[in-house]
Design a protein around this motif. Structure first.
Motif, PDB file in Angstrom:
ATOM      1  N   TYR A 142       0.840  -1.208   0.000  1.00 30.12           N
ATOM      2  CA  TYR A 142       0.000   0.000   0.000  1.00 30.12           C
ATOM      3  C   TYR A 142       0.871   1.252   0.000  1.00 30.12           C
ATOM      4  O   TYR A 142       0.636   2.211  -0.743  1.00 30.12           O
ATOM      5  N   TRP A 143       1.888   1.227   0.834  1.00 30.03           N
ATOM      6  CA  TRP A 143       2.789   2.370   1.017  1.00 30.03           C
ATOM      7  C   TRP A 143       3.540   2.692  -0.272  1.00 30.03           C
ATOM      8  O   TRP A 143       3.841   3.850  -0.566  1.00 30.03           O
ATOM      9  N   THR A 144       3.847   1.660  -1.052  1.00 25.93           N
ATOM     10  CA  THR A 144       4.581   1.858  -2.314  1.00 25.93           C
ATOM     11  C   THR A 144       3.639   1.870  -3.510  1.00 25.93           C
ATOM     12  O   THR A 144       4.054   1.614  -4.644  1.00 25.93           O
ATOM     13  N   ASN A 145       2.363   2.144  -3.264  1.00 30.97           N
ATOM     14  CA  ASN A 145       1.369   2.273  -4.330  1.00 30.97           C
ATOM     15  C   ASN A 145       1.197   0.995  -5.142  1.00 30.97           C
ATOM     16  O   ASN A 145       0.839   1.021  -6.319  1.00 30.97           O
ATOM     17  N   GLY A 146       1.482  -0.147  -4.495  1.00 32.33           N
ATOM     18  CA  GLY A 146       1.318  -1.432  -5.177  1.00 32.33           C
ATOM     19  C   GLY A 146       2.545  -1.885  -5.947  1.00 32.33           C
ATOM     20  O   GLY A 146       2.519  -2.955  -6.552  1.00 32.33           O
ATOM     21  N   LEU A 147       3.619  -1.112  -5.922  1.00 40.53           N
ATOM     22  CA  LEU A 147       4.825  -1.512  -6.646  1.00 40.53           C
ATOM     23  C   LEU A 147       5.411  -2.794  -6.056  1.00 40.53           C
ATOM     24  O   LEU A 147       5.706  -3.744  -6.790  1.00 40.53           O
ATOM     25  N   LEU A 148       5.591  -2.826  -4.759  1.00 40.02           N
ATOM     26  CA  LEU A 148       6.055  -4.039  -4.104  1.00 40.02           C
ATOM     27  C   LEU A 148       4.846  -4.944  -3.891  1.00 40.02           C
ATOM     28  O   LEU A 148       3.795  -4.505  -3.420  1.00 40.02           O
ATOM     29  N   ARG A 149       4.998  -6.198  -4.199  1.00 42.16           N
ATOM     30  CA  ARG A 149       3.861  -7.105  -4.274  1.00 42.16           C
ATOM     31  C   ARG A 149       3.606  -7.844  -2.954  1.00 42.16           C
ATOM     32  O   ARG A 149       4.504  -8.451  -2.390  1.00 42.16           O
ATOM     33  N   SER A 150       2.382  -7.764  -2.485  1.00 40.29           N
ATOM     34  CA  SER A 150       1.945  -8.544  -1.327  1.00 40.29           C
ATOM     35  C   SER A 150       1.211  -9.768  -1.862  1.00 40.29           C
ATOM     36  O   SER A 150       0.069  -9.675  -2.308  1.00 40.29           O
ATOM     37  N   THR A 151       1.879 -10.905  -1.827  1.00 38.13           N
ATOM     38  CA  THR A 151       1.399 -12.104  -2.505  1.00 38.13           C
ATOM     39  C   THR A 151       0.486 -12.932  -1.607  1.00 38.13           C
ATOM     40  O   THR A 151       0.785 -13.167  -0.433  1.00 38.13           O
ATOM     41  N   VAL A 152      -0.600 -13.403  -2.177  1.00 39.63           N
ATOM     42  CA  VAL A 152      -1.529 -14.271  -1.444  1.00 39.63           C
ATOM     43  C   VAL A 152      -0.896 -15.647  -1.249  1.00 39.63           C
ATOM     44  O   VAL A 152      -0.276 -16.198  -2.165  1.00 39.63           O
ATOM     45  N   HIS A 153      -1.058 -16.200  -0.050  1.00 38.18           N
ATOM     46  CA  HIS A 153      -0.495 -17.505   0.257  1.00 38.18           C
ATOM     47  C   HIS A 153      -1.400 -18.239   1.242  1.00 38.18           C
ATOM     48  O   HIS A 153      -2.313 -17.654   1.810  1.00 38.18           O
ATOM     49  N   ARG A 154      -1.133 -19.516   1.444  1.00 42.86           N
ATOM     50  CA  ARG A 154      -1.931 -20.331   2.350  1.00 42.86           C
ATOM     51  C   ARG A 154      -1.075 -21.497   2.842  1.00 42.86           C
ATOM     52  O   ARG A 154       0.030 -21.728   2.336  1.00 42.86           O
ATOM     53  N   VAL A 155      -1.596 -22.249   3.815  1.00 42.73           N
ATOM     54  CA  VAL A 155      -0.940 -23.468   4.297  1.00 42.73           C
ATOM     55  C   VAL A 155      -1.934 -24.613   4.170  1.00 42.73           C
ATOM     56  O   VAL A 155      -3.067 -24.520   4.671  1.00 42.73           O
TER      57      VAL A 155
END
Length: 350
Positions: free
Chosen positions: A248-261
């Protein structure tokens, strides 16, 4: 079997810092996950082993001890089986896991109630937390360099403990084996989600896989505990991933990837080499690093961030990319309310 292709980066040396910083940024943009080669310089292997031993003692503590430390709205304490639901839209029941969240320590003492069984280990837990915190500061400094942020310590300064309290926690996790639950292989141990904070440092044990990341095409890909080339390292590499707040802070440039276990033997999934589902279950530890709570998430002073415009697939993968100034604490509370429905619903009735 296809697995996630996540770069392995060694940040232990000081040589060619600019190239290491560039590699970290590119991995954060493309994958959102990075293996940090643990040479023992940043976090001693013995400290990781010791923390896992304490975790096993913690989860074997009497139930009444853990219940007396039940998780509160400050996100600290114990949560039992199926208390947290990370993917409420898709899960039929809550996550098949136990967790204990540790907040800050002062003079090697926890700032919250902890089970008497682990009181003798407070100093060791505090020391491990410090190792994780300092590693995160080091990575944040490198990200600042790689993004040409002005000043380059912009991220680091925002996370300094001396500047105020934050939502940073160390979380110890225990996933019981499938045979001791009422779950089926179609259930998940931890629902599909992205992390809340700036970054997460994840520690896993050899042979205890189960983590999967979602590719840009929507495919679930296993994440090996020891990627190729690290099998003989003294400890598995530390898996670092970008959280929603930093994305959010980098306007979406750095990716927050969905993951699970997932459970071993999950539908449509083949086990990885060396993977096992020990009768004792699966253990992991996650250090969730957050900025000081009062930090305003204004645009990062980086030309690359300013010029990045999320669109199409990238915007869909990151619903937090739309700019709205909020504080780090406001961002965290927004996410916690979605995950701990029972906790916040219960409080409404008080």
């Amino acid at each position: 079997m296809a697995t996630a292709r996540i770069p392995v980066i060694d940040i232990s040396g000081e040589e060619d810092k600019a190239q290491v910083a560039k590699d970290l940024v590119e991995a954060a943009i493309e994958h959102g996950f990075i293996y940090i080669k643990n040479t023992g310089k940043d976090i001693p292997v013995e400290a990781v082993d010791e923390a896992f031993d304490i975790s096993k003692i913690l989860f074997k503590a009497p139930l009444e001890e853990k219940q007396a430390c039940k998780i509160q709205q400050n996100n600290r304490g114990w949560s039992g089986m199926q208390v947290e639901t990370l993917d409420p839209k898709s899960q039929r029941v809550g996550d098949y896991k136990e967790a204990f969240n540790f907040g800050p320590f002062t003079d090697n003492h926890a700032s919250q109630p902890i089970p008497p069984t682990i009181l003798p280990y407070e100093a060791q837990i505090s020391r491990f937390t410090d190792y994780c915190y300092n590693l995160c500061l080091k990575i944040q400094t490198l990200l600042g360099v790689g993004l040409s942020v002005t000043p380059p310590d912009f991220f680091t300064t925002a996370h300094l403990r001396e500047n105020g309290p934050s939502g940073t926690i160390l979380r110890m996790l225990y996933y019981p084996p499938l045979t001791s639950t009422d779950a089926s292989t179609s259930d998940v141990r931890a629902g599909a989600h992205s992390d809340y904070g700036s970054m997460t440092c994840l520690f896993r044990l050899k042979g205890q896989a189960g983590l999967e990341v979602q590719s840009r095409e929507g495919e679930w890909l296993p994440v090996p505990v020891c990627p190729p080339g690290t099998e003989n390292d003294p400890a598995p590499p530390i898996l670092v991933n970008i959280g929603d707040l930093l994305s959010y802070w980098t306007n979406g440039l750095l990716r927050s990837t969905v993951h699970r276990v997932v459970f071993p033997g999950a539908e449509g999934r083949q086990p990885l080499d060396g993977e096992r589902d020990a009768e004792e279950g699966r253990y992991s530890m996650a250090f969730f690093c957050h900025p000081v709570g009062s930090t305003k998430l204004t645009a990062v002073p980086s030309e690359r961030v300013r010029s990045y415009v999320p669109e199409g697939e990238t915007k869909a993968l990151n619903p937090y990319a739309e700019r709205k100034v909020m504080t780090a604490d406001e961002h965290l509370q927004m996410r916690l309310r979605a995950s701990y429905l029972q906790l916040y619903d219960d409080k409404k009735e008080d």
